[in-house]
Scaffold this motif. Structure first.
Motif: not given
Length: 430
Positions: A238-243, A316-322, A346-349, A352-356
């Motif tokens: 998982g990747y999180l792009l932010y800005g 919780s449904g989103l986390l389980n889907a991921i 819980a979403l960015t750990r 689920r989001a391995d690289l920010h």
């Protein structure tokens, strides 16, 4: 003759008469052409049956001892690469009854043979390929039937068949520039919307090599399924792009998909028709290898309370889907946000989001590179453009908008008056 002897004599006489009758019948039957023909036909049929049995046994033995086979289906990249190899090597050239496959090399679509077994020669070896459609098994993504392709080579080796797939992959890599397809989740099924224009990775504005490092990370992930399996780690990333808005998050996703040859599968959590079950099943059967894109993830659950459900999807449904038990293997999830501080940990750990990766406004030196791309050969104006920007950092969307506004007037573009902090317009959202 006594009374007791009479029945016995009568039975003996009757037996003699029956023996004589059947003996005469057999003699006449053997002597008839009809009987002889039937006997010959029966013997011929038995002989044919024996020959067929010997042939099937010999063929089965030959297949076990001297033939190698490879079976792939249209859920894997190997299916496409094998079809490309067969087409380029002429194995499909003599086929007269064909069907469209959806597999392309460049702009040309490959036509496949009808179902059944087809033969060809390659390198002095007798080869065949068998095409089978399994109508009852549907392929995730386009919902079409599963297609199975089996290639068999007599006196060959598995290494040779593997080389065919590798050669097909090399052909695709060097000769194809397939644009990424965009799929959108509609309830619990994926709708193919369009093919997106390709975007080169070097058109993305960044002040360092963070985009290249992101690309290398994704490429390593896709190429190392075995590494994950050997270590018992789920093959997911998982990747999180932010800005801030306008810093190129969506552009980066499209460029990465173009560079890696992947499709995009977009999910809108705000869709009123999407619920937890739809999201789970949709992400589990997303198009193979596609980026699962969740844009503006902060807007879906901003300010949530424990257990709160927004639209039809719960947190919780989103986390389980991921990363639940039904999560798809070999998939990449890319999330974007303008406000990373609003996201639940819980979403960015990791997992689920391995690289920010932060994408922000760029300095004047990077802005000058974009100026040179718009106005080739105008080096003096590019340097003046950077000088006027000074220490200001500008969002890529604002830079692009300004240069487009003055696309026919590099002198006016170089003045950069609309980009300076005191006169800068509001940054446009992506």
């Amino acid at each position: 003759m006594t009374g007791a002897e009479f029945p016995k004599a009568a039975l003996d006489r009757a037996g003699d008469l029956m023996d004589t009758f059947f003996s005469d019948m057999l003699t006449r039957a053997v002597g008839s052409d009809f009987f002889a023909g039937g006997l010959a036909l029966g013997a011929f049929g038995t002989l044919i049956g024996l020959v067929r049995m010997v042939w099937f046994m010999a063929r089965a033995q030959a297949r076990r001892r001297w033939a190698v086979s490879l079976t792939v289906d249209n859920r894997s990249d190997a299916y496409r690469h094998l079809y490309v190899w067969l087409d380029r090597k002429g194995a499909l050239r003599r086929i007269r009854q064909v069907q469209a496959t959806g597999v392309r090399t460049g702009a040309a679509e490959i036509f496949a043979p009808a179902e059944g077994r087809h033969w060809f020669l390659h390198g002095g070896c007798l080869c065949s390929f068998e095409r089978t459609l399994r109508e009852k098994t549907r392929v995730a993504g386009d919902g079409g039937p599963m297609e199975v392709l089996t290639v068999t080579m007599l006196f060959g080796s598995t290494a040779t068949l593997r080389n065919w797939i590798d050669e097909g992959a090399a052909i695709c890599a060097t000769e194809e520039e397939r644009p990424p397809d965009l799929h959108v989740l509609r309830g619990d099924w994926w709708d193919h919307v369009c093919a997106l224009p390709r975007r080169a990775l070097d058109t993305i504005l960044a002040e360092d090599d963070r985009i290249d490092r992101l690309r290398d990370d994704m490429a390593w992930f896709y190429d190392n399924e075995g590494w994950y399996r050997d270590r018992g780690v789920p093959w997911r990333r998982g990747y999180l792009l932010y800005g801030p808005p306008g810093t190129g998050k969506s552009s980066v996703i499209r460029a990465l998909a173009s560079d890696l040859g992947k499709d995009l599968a977009s999910i809108s959590l705000a869709s009123p028709g999407c619920n937890d079950e739809d999201l789970r099943s949709g992400m589990a059967c997303a198009p193979k290898g596609a980026f699962l894109v969740l844009e503006d993830i902060d807007a879906a659950f901003a300010g949530r309370t424990q257990g709160e459900q927004r639209s039809g999807v719960s947190f919780s449904g989103l986390l389980n889907a991921i990363d639940g038990v039904a999560a798809q293997e070999g998939r990449v999830v890319v999330m974007t946000t303008n406000h990373p501080e609003r996201l639940d940990p819980a979403l960015t750990r990791p997992g689920r989001a391995d690289l920010h990766v932060e994408l922000g406004p760029v300095p004047a030196t990077v802005a000058a590179d974009l100026f040179r791309r718009f106005f080739p050969g105008e080096e003096a104006l590019a340097q003046g453009f950077a000088s006027r920007l000074g220490e200001a950092r500008i969002a890529p969307a604002a830079l692009q908008g300004w240069l487009l506004q003055h696309a026919t007037d590099p002198q006016a573009a170089a003045r950069a008056t609309g980009l300076l902090p005191e006169s800068a317009p509001a940054v446009a959202a992506e």
